[in-house]
Design a protein around this motif. Sequence first.
Motif, PDB file in Angstrom:
ATOM      1  N   GLY A   1       0.810  -1.215   0.000  1.00  0.00           N
ATOM      2  CA  GLY A   1       0.000   0.000   0.000  1.00  0.00           C
ATOM      3  C   GLY A   1       0.838   1.257   0.000  1.00  0.00           C
ATOM      4  N   LEU A   2       0.308   2.297   0.622  1.00  0.00           N
ATOM      5  CA  LEU A   2       1.013   3.561   0.739  1.00  0.00           C
ATOM      6  C   LEU A   2       2.158   3.446   1.736  1.00  0.00           C
ATOM      7  CD1 LEU A   2      -2.080   5.955   0.982  1.00  0.00           C
ATOM      8  CD2 LEU A   2      -0.670   5.528  -1.036  1.00  0.00           C
ATOM      9  N   GLU A   3       3.112   4.359   1.648  1.00  0.00           N
ATOM     10  CA  GLU A   3       4.188   4.412   2.637  1.00  0.00           C
ATOM     11  C   GLU A   3       3.687   5.184   3.848  1.00  0.00           C
ATOM     12  OE1 GLU A   3       6.911   2.884   2.658  1.00  0.00           O
ATOM     13  OE2 GLU A   3       7.016   2.152   0.595  1.00  0.00           O
ATOM     14  N   TRP A   4       3.848   4.610   5.023  1.00  0.00           N
ATOM     15  CA  TRP A   4       3.363   5.266   6.229  1.00  0.00           C
ATOM     16  C   TRP A   4       4.287   6.412   6.649  1.00  0.00           C
ATOM     17  CZ3 TRP A   4       6.697   5.335  10.333  1.00  0.00           C
ATOM     18  CH2 TRP A   4       7.740   4.392  10.330  1.00  0.00           C
ATOM     19  N   SER A   5       5.533   6.407   6.128  1.00  0.00           N
ATOM     20  CA  SER A   5       6.504   7.431   6.480  1.00  0.00           C
ATOM     21  C   SER A   5       6.802   8.328   5.286  1.00  0.00           C
ATOM     22  CB  SER A   5       7.813   6.784   6.964  1.00  0.00           C
ATOM     23  OG  SER A   5       8.837   7.756   7.099  1.00  0.00           O
ATOM     24  N   ASP A   6       6.948   9.626   5.533  1.00  0.00           N
ATOM     25  CA  ASP A   6       7.323  10.567   4.476  1.00  0.00           C
ATOM     26  C   ASP A   6       8.800  10.487   4.124  1.00  0.00           C
ATOM     27  OD1 ASP A   6       4.743  11.546   4.349  1.00  0.00           O
ATOM     28  OD2 ASP A   6       5.117  13.110   5.843  1.00  0.00           O
ATOM     29  N   CYS A   7       9.562   9.702   4.882  1.00  0.00           N
ATOM     30  CA  CYS A   7      11.019   9.616   4.694  1.00  0.00           C
ATOM     31  C   CYS A   7      11.408   8.465   3.777  1.00  0.00           C
ATOM     32  CB  CYS A   7      11.707   9.450   6.046  1.00  0.00           C
ATOM     33  SG  CYS A   7      11.332  10.755   7.236  1.00  0.00           S
ATOM     34  N   GLY A   8      10.498   8.059   2.913  1.00  0.00           N
ATOM     35  CA  GLY A   8      10.812   6.933   2.050  1.00  0.00           C
ATOM     36  C   GLY A   8      10.452   5.627   2.730  1.00  0.00           C
ATOM     37  N   HIS A   9      10.854   4.510   2.117  1.00  0.00           N
ATOM     38  CA  HIS A   9      10.502   3.197   2.640  1.00  0.00           C
ATOM     39  C   HIS A   9      11.195   2.935   3.974  1.00  0.00           C
ATOM     40  CE1 HIS A   9       9.346  -0.980   2.794  1.00  0.00           C
ATOM     41  NE2 HIS A   9      10.612  -1.312   2.978  1.00  0.00           N
ATOM     42  N   ARG A  10      10.399   2.696   4.994  1.00  0.00           N
ATOM     43  CA  ARG A  10      10.920   2.303   6.306  1.00  0.00           C
ATOM     44  C   ARG A  10      10.112   1.121   6.787  1.00  0.00           C
ATOM     45  NH1 ARG A  10      10.663   7.122  10.377  1.00  0.00           N
ATOM     46  NH2 ARG A  10      11.460   5.466  11.716  1.00  0.00           N
ATOM     47  N   PRO A  11      10.747   0.018   7.083  1.00  0.00           N
ATOM     48  CA  PRO A  11       9.991  -1.154   7.547  1.00  0.00           C
ATOM     49  C   PRO A  11       9.309  -0.863   8.885  1.00  0.00           C
ATOM     50  CG  PRO A  11      12.350  -1.491   7.837  1.00  0.00           C
ATOM     51  CD  PRO A  11      12.194  -0.244   7.026  1.00  0.00           C
ATOM     52  N   LEU A  12       8.107  -1.327   9.025  1.00  0.00           N
ATOM     53  CA  LEU A  12       7.356  -1.146  10.262  1.00  0.00           C
ATOM     54  C   LEU A  12       7.764  -2.242  11.239  1.00  0.00           C
ATOM     55  CD1 LEU A  12       5.220   0.584  11.612  1.00  0.00           C
ATOM     56  CD2 LEU A  12       3.468  -0.884  10.598  1.00  0.00           C
ATOM     57  N   THR A  13       8.180  -1.861  12.432  1.00  0.00           N
ATOM     58  CA  THR A  13       8.705  -2.816  13.398  1.00  0.00           C
ATOM     59  C   THR A  13       7.836  -2.903  14.635  1.00  0.00           C
ATOM     60  OG1 THR A  13      10.045  -1.139  14.520  1.00  0.00           O
ATOM     61  CG2 THR A  13      11.050  -2.297  12.640  1.00  0.00           C
ATOM     62  N   VAL A  14       8.025  -3.989  15.377  1.00  0.00           N
ATOM     63  CA  VAL A  14       7.337  -4.163  16.662  1.00  0.00           C
ATOM     64  C   VAL A  14       7.712  -3.033  17.608  1.00  0.00           C
ATOM     65  CG1 VAL A  14       7.176  -5.616  18.721  1.00  0.00           C
ATOM     66  CG2 VAL A  14       7.148  -6.662  16.445  1.00  0.00           C
ATOM     67  N   GLU A  15       8.993  -2.665  17.602  1.00  0.00           N
ATOM     68  CA  GLU A  15       9.478  -1.630  18.510  1.00  0.00           C
ATOM     69  C   GLU A  15       8.777  -0.296  18.266  1.00  0.00           C
ATOM     70  OE1 GLU A  15      12.094  -4.953  18.428  1.00  0.00           O
ATOM     71  OE2 GLU A  15      11.400  -3.691  16.767  1.00  0.00           O
ATOM     72  N   LEU A  16       8.583   0.054  17.001  1.00  0.00           N
ATOM     73  CA  LEU A  16       7.926   1.319  16.687  1.00  0.00           C
ATOM     74  C   LEU A  16       6.466   1.293  17.129  1.00  0.00           C
ATOM     75  CD1 LEU A  16       7.774   4.109  15.423  1.00  0.00           C
ATOM     76  CD2 LEU A  16       7.366   3.010  13.215  1.00  0.00           C
ATOM     77  N   LEU A  17       5.772   0.211  16.836  1.00  0.00           N
ATOM     78  CA  LEU A  17       4.368   0.102  17.230  1.00  0.00           C
ATOM     79  C   LEU A  17       4.226   0.100  18.749  1.00  0.00           C
ATOM     80  CD1 LEU A  17       3.056  -2.501  14.616  1.00  0.00           C
ATOM     81  CD2 LEU A  17       2.556  -0.060  14.714  1.00  0.00           C
ATOM     82  N   MET A  18       5.149  -0.545  19.446  1.00  0.00           N
ATOM     83  CA  MET A  18       5.116  -0.549  20.915  1.00  0.00           C
ATOM     84  C   MET A  18       5.323   0.860  21.457  1.00  0.00           C
ATOM     85  SD  MET A  18       4.457  -3.467  22.415  1.00  0.00           S
ATOM     86  CE  MET A  18       5.305  -3.463  24.004  1.00  0.00           C
ATOM     87  N   ALA A  19       6.220   1.616  20.838  1.00  0.00           N
ATOM     88  CA  ALA A  19       6.466   2.995  21.279  1.00  0.00           C
ATOM     89  C   ALA A  19       5.206   3.847  21.108  1.00  0.00           C
ATOM     90  CB  ALA A  19       7.626   3.595  20.496  1.00  0.00           C
ATOM     91  N   ILE A  20       4.512   3.648  19.999  1.00  0.00           N
ATOM     92  CA  ILE A  20       3.271   4.393  19.772  1.00  0.00           C
ATOM     93  C   ILE A  20       2.209   3.947  20.774  1.00  0.00           C
ATOM     94  CG2 ILE A  20       1.408   4.839  18.139  1.00  0.00           C
ATOM     95  CD1 ILE A  20       3.433   4.547  15.888  1.00  0.00           C
ATOM     96  N   ALA A  21       2.152   2.640  21.051  1.00  0.00           N
ATOM     97  CA  ALA A  21       1.180   2.117  22.020  1.00  0.00           C
ATOM     98  C   ALA A  21       1.401   2.723  23.400  1.00  0.00           C
ATOM     99  CB  ALA A  21       1.262   0.594  22.081  1.00  0.00           C
ATOM    100  N   GLU A  22       2.662   2.936  23.756  1.00  0.00           N
ATOM    101  CA  GLU A  22       2.942   3.571  25.046  1.00  0.00           C
ATOM    102  C   GLU A  22       2.414   5.000  25.087  1.00  0.00           C
ATOM    103  OE1 GLU A  22       7.132   3.249  25.579  1.00  0.00           O
ATOM    104  OE2 GLU A  22       7.047   1.174  26.316  1.00  0.00           O
ATOM    105  N   GLU A  23       2.395   5.668  23.941  1.00  0.00           N
ATOM    106  CA  GLU A  23       1.906   7.044  23.881  1.00  0.00           C
ATOM    107  C   GLU A  23       0.393   7.120  23.911  1.00  0.00           C
ATOM    108  OE1 GLU A  23       3.394   9.186  20.575  1.00  0.00           O
ATOM    109  OE2 GLU A  23       5.498   8.710  20.954  1.00  0.00           O
ATOM    110  N   VAL A  24      -0.281   6.236  23.169  1.00  0.00           N
ATOM    111  CA  VAL A  24      -1.725   6.384  22.988  1.00  0.00           C
ATOM    112  C   VAL A  24      -2.562   5.405  23.806  1.00  0.00           C
ATOM    113  CG1 VAL A  24      -1.387   7.285  20.658  1.00  0.00           C
ATOM    114  CG2 VAL A  24      -1.833   4.852  20.968  1.00  0.00           C
ATOM    115  N   VAL A  25      -1.920   4.379  24.395  1.00  0.00           N
ATOM    116  CA  VAL A  25      -2.686   3.397  25.183  1.00  0.00           C
ATOM    117  C   VAL A  25      -2.308   3.473  26.655  1.00  0.00           C
ATOM    118  CG1 VAL A  25      -3.321   0.963  25.468  1.00  0.00           C
ATOM    119  CG2 VAL A  25      -2.871   1.874  23.174  1.00  0.00           C
TER     120      VAL A  25
END
Length: 250
Positions: A143-167
């Motif tokens: 699909g679309l790129e989630w990052s404006d900085c070009g292709h960046r693989p989505l990792t567990v660590e990144l999602l966990m960091a976001i979860a700490e912010e919003v959950v």
Amino acid sequence: MVDFYRVFHDHHPDDNGIIVADDGMSEHAYLANTGVWHREPIAGRIVLFGDEHYDRVRIGSEEVYEHIGQCRPIWNQGFGAKVLRSRRLQPDAEKRTSAELGLDPARVPPLADDAWRRLPLVDDDPSPEHVCVADIWEQESEGLEWSDCGHRPLTVELLMAIAEEVVAVPVPQHLRHSDVAAILKELWGLRSVCHYFRMALETAALRVNVTVDASYELPVALAIAKDFSDRWDGCPDEERANMREGHDEH
């Protein structure tokens, strides 16, 4: 004691609405395609509508017999197809017959009971391919790129960091369906979510978890977020709006 309601929404422009039964513990929506009542997995939300913004009118049990025979089946296309798949995969324990909800089967109109047999278009599409959690982290984004900085693989660590912010901190071992939506909303920088976003999220849940549930174990929830992000192509309504704005400028 079971309370019955007619429920209306702009996404489902049926004058009869959807018939919902509330037994005090959960809500079950009647589906003419199957002739049974299906438990709604998330409290205060009707799956077919995709959100909680709808109008509800209470009706007596006598009125149920009149309106249930007027319920229109869902056509096997678009969002309706996804609803039908999730209802078909629902465990039997989450389904109720009219008799189990205190209605007289002899008074339930035959069309309501036999609708699924009379329709040629009843979830003929195959269910979404089921993908195991481990494979989700190996698949490539389509699909679309989630990052404006070009292709960046989505990792567990990144999602966990976001979860700490919003959950919450620490991140709980089970995340609600709404928590996964909040994580994705933050990841993609969205101010609000649309019908297509909710539809895509439920498709990801079906692929990873087989059913759309109120909550998921943490590894499953993160995999659902990853699968959504790998396939999200944006909101068609937003694209059409941008096209109209560009046309107006000219």
